[in-house]
Design a protein around this motif. Structure first.
Motif: not given
Length: 245
Positions: A107-110, A161-176
């Motif tokens: 749910e959080v991942m979504a 690629a989506i994480y990279d494209a989102c332009g938010n490093g903190f969000l990308a790190a948490e998603a990864r």
């Protein structure tokens, strides 16, 4: 979906069909810590290794014909993913993941992925567009070969690629971080009949929305793409029938 936190998610998963299972041991001379990790990860996710079971470094090293160094690296990676608990002076033990906990993580991942998709639709640049298109093409190639493990790794590249494209490093790190935590279960559900094809179709809709700059649709598509692996996980598990005879 009813949550049962006292029941291990791994014990609910039947072994995948024989034709889909990766080799239990890589060819001699090619064994790496990542390959050992993948095999142990699969064994944990399918319940072949039970919660509380000790991972004996020496026994695993003997099985793969390697030193204990790559085994230790593999076990440390499993610990980082939350599949193994490292207990000082005792060793490494398979950690129990309750079904309720698993669903909560999905749910959080979504939500994280949905936000990344919405931002990517607004911020994607030409370089990231190319990366996303290449990742989608690689997913399609793996699906056409019907190679679920190959598709999984290309799927990782797609989401990166989506994480990279989102332009938010903190969000990308948490998603990864959470993506890594759910890796074993996301990988397993790709072996459900027709799931690869469904996943590919979902990827195409996600890319189309990002390309069109439609953040709302990209958000909805990504959220649905992840929730099918969580809220419907029991259905996916039920369709994994052990080989008879």
């Amino acid at each position: 979906m009813q949550r049962r936190s006292d029941q291990s998610a791994a014990t609910l998963v039947a072994d995948p069909p024989e034709a889909e299972v990766s080799p239990r041991r890589p060819p001699a001379g090619r064994v790496k810590s990542a390959e050992i990790r993948d095999i142990l990860e699969q064994e944990i996710a399918t319940g072949e290794r039970h919660a509380g079971e000790r991972l004996d470094e020496q026994a695993v090293a003997a099985r793969f014909g390697v030193s204990r160094t790559p085994v230790r690296e593999a076990i440390n990676q499993l610990a980082s993913a939350g599949l193994v608990a490292l207990i000082p002076n005792r060793g490494a033990f398979v950690r129990e993941t309750g079904l309720g906990e698993l669903v909560e993580m999905f749910e959080v991942m979504a939500e994280l992925e949905a936000m990344a998709g919405r931002l990517a639709a607004r911020r994607v640049d030409p370089k990231r567009r190319v990366q996303l298109a290449e990742a989608l093409a690689a997913c399609q190639s793996a699906a056409e070969r019907n190679e679920s493990d190959a598709y999984y790794y290309e799927n990782e590249r797609f989401h990166e690629a989506i994480y990279d494209a989102c332009g938010n490093g903190f969000l990308a790190a948490e998603a990864r971080r959470l993506h890594q935590r759910l890796k074993a279960f996301r990988r397993l559900q790709l072996r459900v009949p027709h799931r690869m094809r469904q996943s590919l179709a979902e990827h195409r809709r996600i890319v189309a929305a990002i390309e069109a700059g439609d953040g709302e649709t990209a958000e909805a598509e990504l959220k649905s793409h992840i929730l099918v692996q969580g809220e419907r996980f029991a259905d996916l598990v039920a369709s994994l029938k052990p080989k008879q005879g």
